[in-house]
Scaffold this motif. Structure first.
Motif, PDB file in Angstrom:
ATOM      1  N   PHE A 408     -27.125  24.357 109.681  1.00 36.13           N
ATOM      2  CA  PHE A 408     -27.627  24.223 108.315  1.00 36.13           C
ATOM      3  C   PHE A 408     -29.026  24.814 108.213  1.00 36.13           C
ATOM      4  CE2 PHE A 408     -30.198  22.200 105.107  1.00 36.13           C
ATOM      5  CZ  PHE A 408     -29.381  22.215 103.988  1.00 36.13           C
ATOM      6  N   ARG A 409     -29.888  24.537 109.181  1.00 34.88           N
ATOM      7  CA  ARG A 409     -31.258  25.068 109.119  1.00 34.88           C
ATOM      8  C   ARG A 409     -31.248  26.585 109.150  1.00 34.88           C
ATOM      9  NH1 ARG A 409     -33.553  23.987 113.486  1.00 34.88           N
ATOM     10  NH2 ARG A 409     -32.446  22.247 114.450  1.00 34.88           N
ATOM     11  N   ARG A 410     -30.381  27.177 109.963  1.00 37.60           N
ATOM     12  CA  ARG A 410     -30.291  28.640 109.980  1.00 37.60           C
ATOM     13  C   ARG A 410     -29.753  29.153 108.645  1.00 37.60           C
ATOM     14  NH1 ARG A 410     -31.141  31.587 114.354  1.00 37.60           N
ATOM     15  NH2 ARG A 410     -29.719  33.252 113.740  1.00 37.60           N
ATOM     16  N   MET A 411     -28.773  28.461 108.081  1.00 40.73           N
ATOM     17  CA  MET A 411     -28.245  28.851 106.781  1.00 40.73           C
ATOM     18  C   MET A 411     -29.337  28.815 105.727  1.00 40.73           C
ATOM     19  SD  MET A 411     -25.376  26.935 104.433  1.00 40.73           S
ATOM     20  CE  MET A 411     -26.554  25.647 103.970  1.00 40.73           C
ATOM     21  N   TRP A 412     -30.119  27.734 105.685  1.00 43.14           N
ATOM     22  CA  TRP A 412     -31.148  27.577 104.662  1.00 43.14           C
ATOM     23  C   TRP A 412     -32.282  28.575 104.879  1.00 43.14           C
ATOM     24  CZ3 TRP A 412     -29.595  24.742 100.733  1.00 43.14           C
ATOM     25  CH2 TRP A 412     -30.521  24.399  99.737  1.00 43.14           C
ATOM     26  N   THR A 413     -32.631  28.829 106.133  1.00 42.79           N
ATOM     27  CA  THR A 413     -33.640  29.839 106.436  1.00 42.79           C
ATOM     28  C   THR A 413     -33.180  31.213 105.962  1.00 42.79           C
ATOM     29  OG1 THR A 413     -34.457  28.622 108.357  1.00 42.79           O
ATOM     30  CG2 THR A 413     -34.894  30.988 108.316  1.00 42.79           C
ATOM     31  N   PHE A 414     -31.914  31.538 106.217  1.00 41.91           N
ATOM     32  CA  PHE A 414     -31.365  32.823 105.787  1.00 41.91           C
ATOM     33  C   PHE A 414     -31.363  32.913 104.266  1.00 41.91           C
ATOM     34  CE2 PHE A 414     -27.877  35.817 104.890  1.00 41.91           C
ATOM     35  CZ  PHE A 414     -28.240  36.881 105.705  1.00 41.91           C
ATOM     36  N   TYR A 415     -30.987  31.829 103.591  1.00 39.04           N
ATOM     37  CA  TYR A 415     -30.977  31.801 102.125  1.00 39.04           C
ATOM     38  C   TYR A 415     -32.363  32.069 101.550  1.00 39.04           C
ATOM     39  CZ  TYR A 415     -31.784  28.971  97.867  1.00 39.04           C
ATOM     40  OH  TYR A 415     -32.233  28.500  96.662  1.00 39.04           O
TER      41      TYR A 415
END
Length: 442
Positions: A408-415
């Motif tokens: 999730f943290r990687r997803m949110w960082t990418f977003y």
């Protein structure tokens, strides 16, 4: 169907490790360090099935595109492409090309979530890609986009019921999560700064400057009957009520409604603000002013005419509407409007960013409204997103404590980085627009 990213139960057993992903702050050259939960992230944990010819074609196109960009792209241990610039490290080229071959840009984002590629300067890499978005795919394939591109799922249509599900997917994640990276105003839209570079300590004032300009444009003052479409966490309603306006604000997020009402009560303004859990299409009555901040992006192209006719119906004679909207170039909207995207799958299901041209066309064709003022300030959004992204990166332990995992943290960082790159490159803009009926006093 999009993947819902609500926090896992803290007592749920761990599934078998299917893939790995580094933490969001890991060095791009280091090995992956944390497991991907295959139950929560099935399309991240395992690369999708893709035919050899499709993967081979995708690899050829991507290699050719990367070789001509101002990037350094390290493929595995032995190969580097690009003309020089920010470094992109592809740890697993086979999985990387397979994902892109199967699902295009969705696969590109999922590959990042899986830790198959990384970049120390993620925004820099994504900005170069955004600057060249229109030419990354050869013109012949662009013309065949309807054949090879994934289509938006019907399940994400923004019917009244579908809109509730789509909004809940994002905004009902956790009030505490958003509070970790937003400023004290809890404003989740572009701020308006006095100058650059923007400083975190100035973000609350910049958010108030944005809100106040919208309220000024809508001529909100004592006694104004104001409708806000999209409550957020209540800051605009609070600012409007402090001007002694009578505010009705609508949201589809139960989490946002609860906290907005709490904040309004704490400000002592509950007698002037009514928060409704209500679709904009169900609002009745007339209002002297309507304000909506970055909500049109969640309406969906199919319902854009109804959105504007609803605004027209709700606006009292002589009233004004102030909108803040993210926009994209009209030609890119026409090219991508039916395509299923990574943002649509993981972040904003059902969302679509409009162009200025389409908003002007729709108001002219379906309403008595016209755009009478417009101002773009995209660089301010890039700065806003940078401040959010930096703050989010500092909150790793607290994000974990809320029950969100490393993927999730990687997803949110990418977003956040993906969005920032869109504004840095000029691919995206943000506009404040004033709509009024023809003949309304300027």
């Amino acid at each position: 169907m999009s993947v819902h990213v609500s926090p896992p139960s803290p007592t749920s057993p761990e599934p078998p490790v299917a893939a790995t992903a580094p933490t969001s702050g890991a060095d791009a050259t280091t090995a992956p360090t944390s497991a991907v939960d295959a139950r929560r992230w099935p399309d991240v944990a395992r690369p999708p099935r893709a035919s050899w010819p499709r993967t081979a074609v995708a690899e050829r196109i991507v290699r050719r595109a990367l070789a001509r960009l101002a990037l350094r792209v390290r493929l595995g241990e032995d190969e580097t492409l690009g003309l020089g610039g920010p470094l992109m490290v592809v740890r697993d080229p086979h999985a990387f090309f397979r994902r892109i071959g199967a699902t295009g840009l969705i696969g590109f984002g999922e590959s990042y979530m899986a830790g198959e590629w990384d970049a120390d300067d993620l925004v820099g890499v994504l900005t170069v890609l955004a600057e060249n978005a229109a030419v990354l795919v050869p013109a012949t394939l662009q013309r065949l986009r309807r054949v090879w591109a994934l289509k938006r799922p019907d399940a994400q249509r923004n019917t009244p019921e579908g809109s509730r599900d789509n909004i809940s997917h994002h905004y009902d994640l956790s009030n505490e999560l958003f509070a970790l990276f937003l400023d004290e105003t809890l404003s989740y839209s572009s701020a308006l700064f006095r100058g650059f570079p923007a400083d975190r300590t100035l973000l609350p004032a910049a958010q108030h400057r944005k809100i106040d300009r919208l309220l000024d444009e809508a001529r909100v003052g004592p006694g104004t009957r104001l409708l806000e479409i999209g409550t957020g966490w209540g800051e605009l309603a609070i600012r409007a009520a402090a001007r002694r306006a009578r505010v009705v604000t609508v949201t589809l997020s139960e989490e946002q409604k609860s906290l907005a009402e709490e904040r309004i009560r704490a400000a002592g303004l509950e007698d002037r603000v009514t928060v409704l859990l209500c679709d904009y299409r169900a609002v009745r009555g007339t209002f002297d002013a309507v304000v909506s901040v970055e909500m049109i992006e969640a309406v969906g192209e199919e319902f854009w005419p109804e959105y504007f006719t609803t605004l027209d119906r709700l606006l009292a004679p002589g009233g004004r509407i102030a909108l803040q909207a993210i926009t994209m170039p009209h030609d890119r909207l026409l090219a991508s409007r039916t395509t299923h995207t990574w943002i649509g799958k993981y972040i904003f299901p059902g969302g679509l960013i409009p162009s200025v041209e389409v908003m002007e066309q729709l108001t002219a064709a379906h309403t008595s409204l016209r755009v009478v003022e417009r101002d773009g300030f995209g660089p301010h959004y890039a700065q806003t997103l940078r401040l959010w992204r930096e703050r989010f990166a500092e909150q790793e332990a607290r994000v974990d404590a809320l029950g969100f995992d490393a993927t999730f943290r990687r997803m949110w960082t990418f977003y956040l980085a993906y969005s920032e790159a869109g504004f840095r490159s000029g691919y995206l803009d943000v506009q404040q627009m004033v709509l009024a009926r023809e003949g309304t006093t300027p």
